[in-house]
Design an enzyme around this catalytic site. Structure first.
Site, mmCIF file in Angstrom:
data_model
loop_
_atom_site.group_PDB
_atom_site.id
_atom_site.type_symbol
_atom_site.label_atom_id
_atom_site.label_comp_id
_atom_site.label_asym_id
_atom_site.label_seq_id
_atom_site.Cartn_x
_atom_site.Cartn_y
_atom_site.Cartn_z
ATOM 1 N N HIS A 109 48.807 40.468 45.979
ATOM 2 C CA HIS A 109 47.863 40.795 44.908
ATOM 3 C C HIS A 109 46.519 41.300 45.412
ATOM 4 C CE1 HIS A 109 46.884 40.663 40.693
ATOM 5 N NE2 HIS A 109 45.905 39.787 40.824
ATOM 6 N N SER B 99 43.011 43.399 39.160
ATOM 7 C CA SER B 99 43.650 42.366 38.348
ATOM 8 C C SER B 99 43.091 42.422 36.910
ATOM 9 C CB SER B 99 43.460 40.996 39.006
ATOM 10 O OG SER B 99 44.330 40.034 38.447
ATOM 11 N N ASP C 166 53.365 41.596 45.073
ATOM 12 C CA ASP C 166 52.320 41.351 44.080
ATOM 13 C C ASP C 166 52.847 40.547 42.890
ATOM 14 O OD1 ASP C 166 50.009 41.614 42.476
ATOM 15 O OD2 ASP C 166 49.728 43.699 43.093
#
Length: 313
Positions: free
Chosen positions: A284, A117, A257
């Site tokens: 995610h 991320s 995601d």
């Protein structure tokens, strides 16, 4: 290839801190840095999260590869700075902290880097500087720009139940995103697009709780939620610099995601030596949602082989 157990989180062999910018960066090492195998450094997301939710990557140390987790400044076990000016929290700060970590641990001449991320955004910021010791890069569940991230988030929000989205919009317009109603509606999005393992595993819950306990970095750089970006990263982009990344790069994302393909694709299109793997049962956090395959894919890539699966069309 080593067989991995789904719940395998190995204990640290070493924990410590390194001085940085008048503060301290906390780290943990699983394995032996003197093993002769290139270590993997793991950069967590947020910005403003902690290392905990990525601890399943310690299983990679079973192959003999040292795995290094750390808490970025302002988070977790590193020094918290709740009174720092908002302008203090920049990508450049965290790039410098990562560089300090590599030097302090004596691995700056050879290492792999995995960022998840925000950590993947940080990894890209680091890699475009072409550091000599970086061998391989993994960008997991990351956008190449925050405008593209917001575009993806808006599309996903449109698929939420109408009442949920209206609650979100109502509180965003009113500036009451700290209300229980907003947080409850926010969780509907999170359960679909952040982590589809519900209830969240303990290590994930620990990282999310850490943001609540000290939201300084998260709210300053990101905003009140994953999909309502108001912070200093709102206009961030690395798209035009991606051709500068000259190391083999693995891109990872999940089918559900929040880092949707529109936000990820520039990495694949513009990094010269890139491959992209999408995890069909994940959002995610495929390292939690499809742990065995995730570890197998990453380990294969770090060993110099092409990971299983194919690049998306």
């Amino acid at each position: 290839m080593t067989a991995y157990q789904l719940e395998d989180i190995l204990p640290a062999d070493v924990e410590g801190t390194l001085a940085f910018d008048g503060a301290e960066t906390w780290y943990r090492i699983t394995g032996d840095l003197d093993s002769g195998i290139v270590p993997l450094v793991v950069a967590h997301g947020g910005p403003g999260c902690t290392h905990d939710y990525l601890l399943r990557l310690t299983a990679l140390a079973r192959t003999g590869r040292p795995v290094i987790h750390y808490d970025q400044l302002g988070n977790g076990r590193s020094t918290h700075l709740p009174d720092a000016a908002p302008s203090y929290w920049t990508p450049e700060l965290f790039v410098a902290e990562l560089d300090n970590l590599l030097t302090g641990l004596g691995i700056a001449e050879a290492y792999h880097l995995l960022g998840q991320s925000w950590g993947g955004m940080l990894g890209a910021e680091f890699a475009v500087r072409q550091p000599a010791g970086l061998q391989r890069l993994v960008i997991a569940n990351s956008p190449a720009s925050m405008p593209l991230w917001s575009q993806a988030a808006n599309s996903l929000r449109a698929e939420l139940p109408a009442a949920v989205n209206e609650t979100l919009l109502e509180h965003e317009r009113a500036g009451t995103t700290d209300s229980p109603e907003y947080r409850q509606a926010m969780l509907v999005f999170y359960d679909r697009h952040v982590c589809r393992v519900v209830p969240n595993p303990p290590e994930v819950a620990a990282s999310l709780a850490a943001i609540d306990n000290d939201p300084t970095v998260y709210t300053t750089m990101n905003g009140p939620s994953e999909f309502h970006v108001l912070g200093s990263l709102k206009t961030w982009s690395i798209v035009d610099r991606l051709p500068l990344i000259q190391v083999p790069t693995l891109i990872i994302s999940g089918r559900y995601d929040e880092a949707a393909p529109v936000a990820v694709r520039p990495f694949f299109d513009l990094i010269p030596d890139a491959r992209w793997r999408i995890f069909d049962e994940s959002s995610h956090m495929p390292h939690v949602e499809e742990t065995q395959r995730y570890l197998r894919v990453v380990q294969s890539f770090l060993e110099g082989a092409e990971p299983d699966g194919a690049d998306p069309v």
